[in-house]
Design a protein around this motif. Structure first.
Motif, PDB file in Angstrom:
ATOM      1  N   ILE A 484     -34.355  20.736  16.013  1.00 44.73           N
ATOM      2  CA  ILE A 484     -35.814  20.111  16.757  1.00 44.73           C
ATOM      3  C   ILE A 484     -36.125  21.377  16.795  1.00 44.73           C
ATOM      4  O   ILE A 484     -37.483  21.651  16.125  1.00 44.73           O
ATOM      5  CB  ILE A 484     -35.341  19.617  17.659  1.00 44.73           C
ATOM      6  N   SER A 485     -35.770  22.411  17.000  1.00 42.43           N
ATOM      7  CA  SER A 485     -36.427  23.747  17.385  1.00 42.43           C
ATOM      8  C   SER A 485     -36.324  24.620  16.519  1.00 42.43           C
ATOM      9  O   SER A 485     -34.859  24.914  16.123  1.00 42.43           O
ATOM     10  CB  SER A 485     -37.007  24.413  18.749  1.00 42.43           C
ATOM     11  N   ASN A 486     -36.981  26.002  15.939  1.00 40.17           N
ATOM     12  CA  ASN A 486     -35.593  27.199  15.418  1.00 40.17           C
ATOM     13  C   ASN A 486     -35.769  27.995  16.714  1.00 40.17           C
ATOM     14  O   ASN A 486     -35.479  29.393  15.983  1.00 40.17           O
ATOM     15  CB  ASN A 486     -37.010  27.307  14.616  1.00 40.17           C
ATOM     16  N   LEU A 487     -36.045  28.277  17.758  1.00 37.56           N
ATOM     17  CA  LEU A 487     -35.074  29.596  19.028  1.00 37.56           C
ATOM     18  C   LEU A 487     -36.454  30.542  18.055  1.00 37.56           C
ATOM     19  O   LEU A 487     -36.243  31.430  18.222  1.00 37.56           O
ATOM     20  CB  LEU A 487     -34.565  29.529  18.858  1.00 37.56           C
ATOM     21  N   LYS A 488     -37.667  30.446  17.612  1.00 41.01           N
ATOM     22  CA  LYS A 488     -38.823  31.242  17.481  1.00 41.01           C
ATOM     23  C   LYS A 488     -38.540  32.562  18.662  1.00 41.01           C
ATOM     24  O   LYS A 488     -38.810  33.671  18.525  1.00 41.01           O
ATOM     25  CB  LYS A 488     -39.828  30.360  17.136  1.00 41.01           C
ATOM     26  N   LEU A 489     -38.653  32.784  19.671  1.00 42.25           N
ATOM     27  CA  LEU A 489     -39.033  33.473  20.814  1.00 42.25           C
ATOM     28  C   LEU A 489     -37.203  34.108  21.262  1.00 42.25           C
ATOM     29  O   LEU A 489     -37.303  35.176  22.061  1.00 42.25           O
ATOM     30  CB  LEU A 489     -39.047  32.120  22.264  1.00 42.25           C
ATOM     31  N   ASP A 554     -41.607  28.236  10.051  1.00 40.97           N
ATOM     32  CA  ASP A 554     -42.747  27.744  10.879  1.00 40.97           C
ATOM     33  C   ASP A 554     -43.357  26.186  10.585  1.00 40.97           C
ATOM     34  O   ASP A 554     -43.358  26.462   9.391  1.00 40.97           O
ATOM     35  CB  ASP A 554     -43.755  29.143  11.289  1.00 40.97           C
ATOM     36  N   PRO A 555     -43.766  25.612  11.586  1.00 42.36           N
ATOM     37  CA  PRO A 555     -43.870  24.630  11.107  1.00 42.36           C
ATOM     38  C   PRO A 555     -45.016  23.800  10.298  1.00 42.36           C
ATOM     39  O   PRO A 555     -45.016  23.110   9.631  1.00 42.36           O
ATOM     40  CB  PRO A 555     -43.698  23.341  12.573  1.00 42.36           C
ATOM     41  N   PRO A 559     -44.836  24.150   5.386  1.00 42.57           N
ATOM     42  CA  PRO A 559     -45.326  22.679   4.390  1.00 42.57           C
ATOM     43  C   PRO A 559     -46.275  22.674   3.256  1.00 42.57           C
ATOM     44  O   PRO A 559     -46.523  22.969   2.132  1.00 42.57           O
ATOM     45  CB  PRO A 559     -45.856  21.774   4.716  1.00 42.57           C
ATOM     46  N   LEU A 560     -47.069  24.336   3.764  1.00 43.55           N
ATOM     47  CA  LEU A 560     -47.596  25.100   2.598  1.00 43.55           C
ATOM     48  C   LEU A 560     -47.110  25.551   1.434  1.00 43.55           C
ATOM     49  O   LEU A 560     -47.796  25.539   0.416  1.00 43.55           O
ATOM     50  CB  LEU A 560     -48.724  26.073   3.671  1.00 43.55           C
ATOM     51  N   LEU A 561     -46.341  25.956   1.730  1.00 45.20           N
ATOM     52  CA  LEU A 561     -45.181  27.048   1.093  1.00 45.20           C
ATOM     53  C   LEU A 561     -44.262  25.574  -0.275  1.00 45.20           C
ATOM     54  O   LEU A 561     -44.601  25.866  -0.810  1.00 45.20           O
ATOM     55  CB  LEU A 561     -44.063  27.893   1.564  1.00 45.20           C
ATOM     56  N   LYS A 562     -44.168  24.512   0.621  1.00 39.04           N
ATOM     57  CA  LYS A 562     -43.062  23.638  -0.045  1.00 39.04           C
ATOM     58  C   LYS A 562     -44.660  22.794  -1.166  1.00 39.04           C
ATOM     59  O   LYS A 562     -43.553  22.412  -2.432  1.00 39.04           O
ATOM     60  CB  LYS A 562     -42.838  23.278   0.719  1.00 39.04           C
ATOM     61  N   ASP A 563     -45.494  22.684  -0.435  1.00 44.26           N
ATOM     62  CA  ASP A 563     -46.525  21.540  -0.999  1.00 44.26           C
ATOM     63  C   ASP A 563     -46.980  21.706  -1.989  1.00 44.26           C
ATOM     64  O   ASP A 563     -48.538  21.668  -3.108  1.00 44.26           O
ATOM     65  CB  ASP A 563     -46.364  20.269  -0.403  1.00 44.26           C
ATOM     66  N   PRO A 637     -47.391  37.570  11.252  1.00 45.52           N
ATOM     67  CA  PRO A 637     -47.073  37.001  12.336  1.00 45.52           C
ATOM     68  C   PRO A 637     -46.923  35.828  11.854  1.00 45.52           C
ATOM     69  O   PRO A 637     -47.868  35.251  11.036  1.00 45.52           O
ATOM     70  CB  PRO A 637     -47.728  36.983  13.087  1.00 45.52           C
ATOM     71  N   SER A 638     -46.569  34.376  12.172  1.00 46.08           N
ATOM     72  CA  SER A 638     -46.981  32.438  11.830  1.00 46.08           C
ATOM     73  C   SER A 638     -48.582  32.907  11.297  1.00 46.08           C
ATOM     74  O   SER A 638     -48.794  32.485  10.559  1.00 46.08           O
ATOM     75  CB  SER A 638     -46.150  31.925  12.192  1.00 46.08           C
ATOM     76  N   ASP A 639     -49.356  32.675  12.399  1.00 45.46           N
ATOM     77  CA  ASP A 639     -50.577  32.053  12.845  1.00 45.46           C
ATOM     78  C   ASP A 639     -51.159  33.009  11.578  1.00 45.46           C
ATOM     79  O   ASP A 639     -52.118  32.891  10.868  1.00 45.46           O
ATOM     80  CB  ASP A 639     -51.251  32.164  13.661  1.00 45.46           C
ATOM     81  N   GLU A 640     -51.096  34.382  10.721  1.00 46.28           N
ATOM     82  CA  GLU A 640     -51.858  35.618  10.130  1.00 46.28           C
ATOM     83  C   GLU A 640     -51.280  34.531   9.053  1.00 46.28           C
ATOM     84  O   GLU A 640     -52.415  35.472   8.302  1.00 46.28           O
ATOM     85  CB  GLU A 640     -52.007  36.472  10.905  1.00 46.28           C
ATOM     86  N   TYR A 641     -49.859  34.320   8.563  1.00 45.10           N
ATOM     87  CA  TYR A 641     -49.705  34.062   7.486  1.00 45.10           C
ATOM     88  C   TYR A 641     -50.553  32.724   7.135  1.00 45.10           C
ATOM     89  O   TYR A 641     -50.861  32.795   6.138  1.00 45.10           O
ATOM     90  CB  TYR A 641     -48.205  34.093   7.119  1.00 45.10           C
TER      91      TYR A 641
END
Length: 658
Positions: A484-489, A554-555, A559-563, A637-641
């Protein structure tokens, strides 16, 4: 512990070479040593920039790419006498590839003896293909010309036929809007990482202050300085000097790792690669943990403390205060030792310069430990606000004990990965951690107790808050096990995702549909009217896997990469040979000719000539009409990407509306 310390990705500028001849993280030279009239030693030396690795010819398969030599006309003009010899190498386990990798640090030297078969030979040409890695990996071809008669190397211009010229031109893209290609994430955050380590060492020192070995010493020591001095200012000066010496002591403890480079490279790095050392550290940290649980006391020989205390009384002055600081370090070892051990373990498992990280962490620890002695000497009234010693300090030690156990299982996990036992898989590791935090929660709420706990009392607010925090960590870990979570921390700290009980194979990152040929992917992008994410990657690229596992998952990114994008992943280090009809000679603008025989050579040249870069990962957003949609980017980082991808989509829609 790279992951536990929450290190951010280091960001590097793109480094272009090949035809451009720009700065390369390896500076090469070569020389010829004449043995006899017919025998020569060909010697190739590479001085490697700090922090970079060049891989041995004999590094394990499945990891980073080995160095490979091609000796032109060997067996015709001359023969090779024995194998190509190497200077000493180092070995470290790769969590990403699950193999022991063998590599050079600082310098690589290769020596090959040859015996002439043709007495008229005047020059021997050698090609070296190698991979050099830090946070990015570069696959490089390097040519060397050895002149046997003392003259100058002769460069014979290679004829390139019309077919090769046409295929070479087809490799070049007519990119539009190329001026926005630059400006990606080219920030080096090495210094920032050192400050992160310093801050976490400082946090460890603050925790040590709360232990029963150190906390009661604060009012006693401050009172000693203020009462024994002739005036208040003198007492403050002595207390500040005492604090300075505490910082100095912990700083000095890290110096051997700088002075003796072999300790850094041969011991610390080996911890992550040697099964028995990992098991030994597992046992040591379990031992530390149970000392915090109160089953026994860890102490240095009492004679040491007695001698230091006696020296402080005899000498007096600044030197006497120094011996007082040494005495504190010795008598507080039972509490600070396990914390320092955790700091050492964290630094050992961290990426980057181990000695520098250790110095930053140890200095931060010393500053935190010394700070209250100086502050309370300056403002003695603050002593009245200090909480009284009591059972809360025992609680602190037990919490630290559980954290030591959690760290211990990281070393056990390393041993399992190195040994390829397949026992301590990701889900089992997380299950053990869940159990530890459940037990910690039960302790904090008074359900379970240890032998050194005092009489049962009403739970304090701080203990309740820590208990709820432990519950939150437990729930977070459970969400990670259930996907359910990817344990990013905890990114990368547990065994990697692919080291799983439920392991699944996929040809494309994250199961996203991808193309491994540019023309095929470009045609598909045109047919579906979508922009392209051009992913220059490598099978042996560690940082590429980090980006895929931590950022692409990252959630908000996935989706951006996939769709929204067509993913074209081009593997620069793919050594599979192209079909004969697809092999050709590529001629650079400088006149240099490079033979394209493998898939990796094709896409490496494609990246260099079109994007002036040779590092991986390297990401480019383009339209099917070859218009660049954003600046190129590497690790981020995820937000920048995510923002980078969204900006590319926005620009793509603008192009479509024009």
């Amino acid at each position: 512990m790279r992951q536990f310390l929450a290190f951010i990705f280091l960001l590097f500028t793109s480094m272009a070479f090949y035809a451009q001849d720009d700065e390369n993280p390896v500076s090469w030279s070569h020389e010829l040593n004449k043995i006899s009239d017919t025998e020569f030693d060909l010697i190739i030396k590479g001085d490697i920039f700090k922090g970079w690795h060049v891989y041995s010819q004999h590094t394990a398969e499945g990891g980073s790419l080995p160095s490979e030599f091609t000796y032109e006309k060997a067996g015709i003009d001359y023969e090779l006498v024995g194998e190509t010899k190497e200077s000493p190498t180092e070995t470290a386990f790769s969590d990403i590839f699950e193999v022991d990798e063998t590599f050079f640090k600082k310098q690589a030297i290769f020596t090959q003896r040859v015996k002439l078969l043709n007495p008229d030979v005047r020059q021997i040409d050698v090609n070296l293909f190698y991979q050099v890695c830090k946070e990015v990996c570069l696959a490089v071809d390097k040519d060397f010309n050895f002149v046997l008669d003392g003259g100058e190397a002769v460069t014979v211009e290679k004829h390139v036929d019309e077919r090769s010229l046409a295929m070479g031109e087809a490799l070049k893209l007519d990119l539009k809007n190329k001026d926005i290609l630059k400006g990606g994430n080219d920030q080096d955050e090495g210094q920032s990482s050192l400050w992160v380590v310093f801050g976490l060492g400082f946090l460890g020192g603050l925790i040590a202050l709360l232990t029963p070995c150190v906390f009661p010493m604060i009012p006693l020591t401050v009172s000693f300085f203020t009462k024994q001095s002739q005036n208040k200012s003198k007492g403050i000066v002595n207390a500040v000097l005492y604090g300075f010496f505490i910082v100095l002591i912990y700083f000095l403890l890290s110096l051997p790792f700088h002075i003796f480079d072999s300790v850094d490279s041969q011991i610390l790095n080996t911890i992550a690669t040697n099964i028995w050392l990992n098991l030994a550290f597992f046992i040591i940290f379990v031992f530390f943990a149970f000392s915090f649980f109160g089953y026994y006391e860890l102490t240095l020989p009492s004679s040491w403390a007695n001698k230091m205390d006696a020296a402080s009384n005899k000498v007096g002055g600044g030197i006497g205060i120094f011996f007082m600081a040494v005495t504190l370090a010795i008598v507080s070892f039972s509490c600070t030792g396990p914390i320092l051990g955790g700091l050492l373990g964290s630094t050992t498992l961290a990426e980057g310069e181990v000695a520098n990280n250790l110095t930053a962490g140890m200095t931060g620890f010393g500053v935190a430990l010394a700070l209250p002695f100086a502050l309370f000497a300056m403002f003695p009234a603050w002593l009245n606000s200090l909480p009284k010693s009591g059972g809360w300090m025992t609680t602190v030690k037990v919490v630290l004990g559980f954290l030591e156990l959690a760290l211990a299982f990281k070393f056990l996990s390393n041993a399992d990965l190195v040994g390829n036992w397949g026992i301590f898989k990701r889900e089992i590791f997380l299950g053990v951690w869940i159990l530890l935090f459940v037990l910690l929660t039960l302790y904090l709420f008074g359900v379970i107790r240890f032998k050194h706990d005092g009489p049962k009392q009403k739970l304090s607010l701080g203990r309740k808050m820590t208990g709820f925090l432990s519950i939150a960590v437990t729930v977070y870990l459970i969400l990670g096990v259930t996907k359910i979570s990817n344990l990013k921390l905890l990114s990368g700290f547990p065994p990697p995702d692919f080291y799983s009980v439920f392991q699944q194979e996929s040809d494309c990152p994250m199961g996203i549909d991808c193309y491994k040929d540019f023309e095929t992917g470009l045609a598909h992008a045109k047919s579906v009217n979508k922009p392209i994410l051009l992913d220059f990657t490598g099978w042996a690229c560690v940082n590429c896997r980090k980006m895929e596992e931590n950022v692409w998952s990252d959630p908000e990114v996935y989706p951006l990469l996939k769709d929204e994008y067509v993913l074209i992943s081009l593997y620069i280090d793919d050594r599979k040979e192209l079909p004969l009809e697809e092999q050709f000679d590529f001629k650079y603008d400088s006149g240099r000719v490079k033979t394209i025989q493998t898939i990796g050579q094709k896409w490496g040249t494609f990246q260099t000539v079109n994007f002036n870069s040779a590092s991986q990962p390297y990401y480019v957003l383009i339209s099917s009409d070859l218009e660049l949609l954003n600046s190129a980017i590497q690790s981020a980082p995820s937000d920048e990407y995510r923002d980078w991808l969204l900006k590319g989509l926005e620009n793509y829609k603008k192009i479509g509306s024009e």
